[in-house]
Design a protein around this motif. Structure first.
Motif, PDB file in Angstrom:
ATOM      1  N   LEU A  24       0.501  -1.052   0.083  1.00 40.97           N
ATOM      2  CA  LEU A  24       0.189  -0.028   0.184  1.00 40.97           C
ATOM      3  C   LEU A  24       0.575   1.024  -0.108  1.00 40.97           C
ATOM      4  O   LEU A  24       0.224   2.008  -0.432  1.00 40.97           O
ATOM      5  N   LEU A  25       1.773   1.385   0.351  1.00 46.36           N
ATOM      6  CA  LEU A  25       2.296   2.099   0.637  1.00 46.36           C
ATOM      7  C   LEU A  25       3.440   2.365  -0.441  1.00 46.36           C
ATOM      8  O   LEU A  25       4.487   4.064  -0.568  1.00 46.36           O
ATOM      9  N   ALA A  26       4.278   1.841  -1.701  1.00 48.60           N
ATOM     10  CA  ALA A  26       5.214   1.455  -2.311  1.00 48.60           C
ATOM     11  C   ALA A  26       5.200   2.821  -3.036  1.00 48.60           C
ATOM     12  O   ALA A  26       5.998   3.571  -3.185  1.00 48.60           O
ATOM     13  N   ARG A  27       4.043   3.063  -3.721  1.00 42.03           N
ATOM     14  CA  ARG A  27       3.739   4.073  -4.415  1.00 42.03           C
ATOM     15  C   ARG A  27       3.680   5.200  -4.171  1.00 42.03           C
ATOM     16  O   ARG A  27       4.723   5.657  -5.050  1.00 42.03           O
ATOM     17  N   PRO A  28       3.727   5.980  -2.950  1.00 40.49           N
ATOM     18  CA  PRO A  28       3.950   6.781  -2.477  1.00 40.49           C
ATOM     19  C   PRO A  28       4.927   7.501  -2.185  1.00 40.49           C
ATOM     20  O   PRO A  28       5.299   8.470  -2.249  1.00 40.49           O
ATOM     21  N   VAL A  29       5.629   6.215  -1.486  1.00 39.11           N
ATOM     22  CA  VAL A  29       6.708   6.423  -1.046  1.00 39.11           C
ATOM     23  C   VAL A  29       7.827   6.562  -3.001  1.00 39.11           C
ATOM     24  O   VAL A  29       8.443   6.876  -2.647  1.00 39.11           O
ATOM     25  N   LYS A  30       7.636   6.031  -4.148  1.00 36.44           N
ATOM     26  CA  LYS A  30       7.951   5.979  -5.577  1.00 36.44           C
ATOM     27  C   LYS A  30       8.098   6.919  -5.692  1.00 36.44           C
ATOM     28  O   LYS A  30       8.952   7.862  -5.380  1.00 36.44           O
ATOM     29  N   GLN A  31       6.683   8.212  -5.339  1.00 34.84           N
ATOM     30  CA  GLN A  31       6.527   9.184  -6.475  1.00 34.84           C
ATOM     31  C   GLN A  31       6.778  10.421  -4.945  1.00 34.84           C
ATOM     32  O   GLN A  31       7.685  10.854  -5.686  1.00 34.84           O
ATOM     33  N   LEU A  32       7.409  10.291  -4.126  1.00 40.86           N
ATOM     34  CA  LEU A  32       8.135  11.229  -2.932  1.00 40.86           C
ATOM     35  C   LEU A  32       9.202  10.876  -3.539  1.00 40.86           C
ATOM     36  O   LEU A  32      10.354  12.201  -3.327  1.00 40.86           O
ATOM     37  N   SER A  33      10.181  10.021  -3.168  1.00 34.35           N
ATOM     38  CA  SER A  33      11.303  10.007  -3.575  1.00 34.35           C
ATOM     39  C   SER A  33      12.102  10.219  -4.878  1.00 34.35           C
ATOM     40  O   SER A  33      12.892  11.354  -5.086  1.00 34.35           O
ATOM     41  N   PHE A  34      11.127   9.805  -6.187  1.00 35.65           N
ATOM     42  CA  PHE A  34      11.147  10.392  -7.184  1.00 35.65           C
ATOM     43  C   PHE A  34      11.039  12.292  -7.162  1.00 35.65           C
ATOM     44  O   PHE A  34      12.538  12.779  -7.624  1.00 35.65           O
ATOM     45  N   TRP A  35      10.854  12.827  -7.036  1.00 40.47           N
ATOM     46  CA  TRP A  35      10.246  14.296  -7.210  1.00 40.47           C
ATOM     47  C   TRP A  35      11.581  14.991  -5.634  1.00 40.47           C
ATOM     48  O   TRP A  35      12.258  15.752  -6.405  1.00 40.47           O
ATOM     49  N   ALA A  36      12.053  13.923  -4.657  1.00 40.99           N
ATOM     50  CA  ALA A  36      12.866  14.363  -4.110  1.00 40.99           C
ATOM     51  C   ALA A  36      13.928  14.823  -4.277  1.00 40.99           C
ATOM     52  O   ALA A  36      15.071  15.342  -4.332  1.00 40.99           O
ATOM     53  N   ALA A  37      14.603  13.730  -5.389  1.00 38.87           N
ATOM     54  CA  ALA A  37      15.620  13.411  -6.192  1.00 38.87           C
ATOM     55  C   ALA A  37      16.044  14.318  -6.552  1.00 38.87           C
ATOM     56  O   ALA A  37      16.814  14.949  -7.005  1.00 38.87           O
ATOM     57  N   ILE A  38      14.850  15.361  -7.769  1.00 41.82           N
ATOM     58  CA  ILE A  38      14.606  16.301  -8.391  1.00 41.82           C
ATOM     59  C   ILE A  38      15.513  17.592  -7.786  1.00 41.82           C
ATOM     60  O   ILE A  38      16.030  18.000  -8.548  1.00 41.82           O
ATOM     61  N   VAL A  39      14.535  17.614  -6.392  1.00 39.36           N
ATOM     62  CA  VAL A  39      14.539  18.574  -5.356  1.00 39.36           C
ATOM     63  C   VAL A  39      16.227  18.718  -5.230  1.00 39.36           C
ATOM     64  O   VAL A  39      16.359  19.695  -4.993  1.00 39.36           O
ATOM     65  N   LEU A  40      16.351  17.891  -4.393  1.00 39.57           N
ATOM     66  CA  LEU A  40      17.804  17.751  -3.140  1.00 39.57           C
ATOM     67  C   LEU A  40      18.998  18.642  -3.996  1.00 39.57           C
ATOM     68  O   LEU A  40      19.172  19.396  -3.817  1.00 39.57           O
ATOM     69  N   PRO A  41      19.039  17.965  -5.171  1.00 37.28           N
ATOM     70  CA  PRO A  41      20.301  19.215  -6.455  1.00 37.28           C
ATOM     71  C   PRO A  41      20.435  20.912  -6.491  1.00 37.28           C
ATOM     72  O   PRO A  41      21.582  20.684  -6.000  1.00 37.28           O
ATOM     73  N   PHE A  42      19.331  21.180  -5.770  1.00 38.78           N
ATOM     74  CA  PHE A  42      19.303  22.599  -5.421  1.00 38.78           C
ATOM     75  C   PHE A  42      19.722  22.790  -4.196  1.00 38.78           C
ATOM     76  O   PHE A  42      19.867  24.084  -4.003  1.00 38.78           O
ATOM     77  N   MET A  43      19.401  22.067  -3.544  1.00 42.20           N
ATOM     78  CA  MET A  43      19.906  22.064  -2.032  1.00 42.20           C
ATOM     79  C   MET A  43      21.172  22.040  -2.183  1.00 42.20           C
ATOM     80  O   MET A  43      22.201  22.800  -1.226  1.00 42.20           O
ATOM     81  N   HIS A  44      21.986  20.927  -3.090  1.00 43.59           N
ATOM     82  CA  HIS A  44      23.311  21.221  -2.963  1.00 43.59           C
ATOM     83  C   HIS A  44      24.055  22.416  -4.141  1.00 43.59           C
ATOM     84  O   HIS A  44      24.799  22.729  -2.979  1.00 43.59           O
ATOM     85  N   LEU A  45      23.330  23.190  -4.696  1.00 42.72           N
ATOM     86  CA  LEU A  45      23.612  24.229  -5.395  1.00 42.72           C
ATOM     87  C   LEU A  45      24.026  25.229  -3.800  1.00 42.72           C
ATOM     88  O   LEU A  45      24.544  26.393  -4.292  1.00 42.72           O
ATOM     89  N   SER A  46      22.477  25.231  -3.240  1.00 39.83           N
ATOM     90  CA  SER A  46      22.704  26.288  -2.213  1.00 39.83           C
ATOM     91  C   SER A  46      24.121  26.349  -1.215  1.00 39.83           C
ATOM     92  O   SER A  46      24.855  27.525  -0.806  1.00 39.83           O
ATOM     93  N   LEU A  47      24.851  24.823  -0.509  1.00 36.00           N
ATOM     94  CA  LEU A  47      25.276  24.523   0.057  1.00 36.00           C
ATOM     95  C   LEU A  47      26.814  25.225  -0.758  1.00 36.00           C
ATOM     96  O   LEU A  47      26.964  25.788   0.271  1.00 36.00           O
ATOM     97  N   LEU A  48      26.574  24.660  -1.929  1.00 38.45           N
ATOM     98  CA  LEU A  48      27.569  24.466  -2.440  1.00 38.45           C
ATOM     99  C   LEU A  48      28.123  26.335  -2.574  1.00 38.45           C
ATOM    100  O   LEU A  48      29.544  27.445  -2.699  1.00 38.45           O
ATOM    101  N   TRP A  49      27.352  27.107  -3.058  1.00 32.87           N
ATOM    102  CA  TRP A  49      27.077  28.657  -3.041  1.00 32.87           C
ATOM    103  C   TRP A  49      27.760  29.288  -1.685  1.00 32.87           C
ATOM    104  O   TRP A  49      28.298  29.889  -1.990  1.00 32.87           O
ATOM    105  N   THR A  50      27.435  29.061  -1.021  1.00 30.93           N
ATOM    106  CA  THR A  50      27.590  29.251   0.561  1.00 30.93           C
ATOM    107  C   THR A  50      29.386  28.687   0.864  1.00 30.93           C
ATOM    108  O   THR A  50      30.028  29.502   1.954  1.00 30.93           O
TER     109      THR A  50
END
Length: 81
Positions: A24-50
């Motif tokens: 039951l939880l597999a699909r929502p976890v996959k969806q959340l993980s997919f979109w988190a994998a897209i957004v997280l690199p922007f946080m890497h950039l902000s840390l590298l910038w500072t």
């Protein structure tokens, strides 16, 4: 002749009992993980910038990289189901 519908409590109970919590939880976890994998690199950039001058900033960067690897692994099959 009786017909079973999704609103029938017995039918609903049988359907839910055949499904497990991980399934039951597999699909929502996959969806959340997919979109988190897209957004997280922007946080890497902000840390590298500072800058990674302090040990806490370096640890945060390494933690984000590890989290990004986990989300990439968990979300890589999203959309293929």
């Amino acid at each position: 002749m009786s017909s079973s519908s999704i609103t029938d409590p017995r039918s609903l109970r049988e359907t839910v009992s055949t499904l497990s919590v991980p399934r039951l939880l597999a699909r929502p976890v996959k969806q959340l993980s997919f979109w988190a994998a897209i957004v997280l690199p922007f946080m890497h950039l902000s840390l590298l910038w500072t800058g990674l001058d302090s040990p806490s900033m370096t640890a945060a960067f390494i933690g984000l990289v590890a989290l990004n690897i986990c989300t990439l692994y968990l979300g890589h099959t999203h959309g293929r189901d």
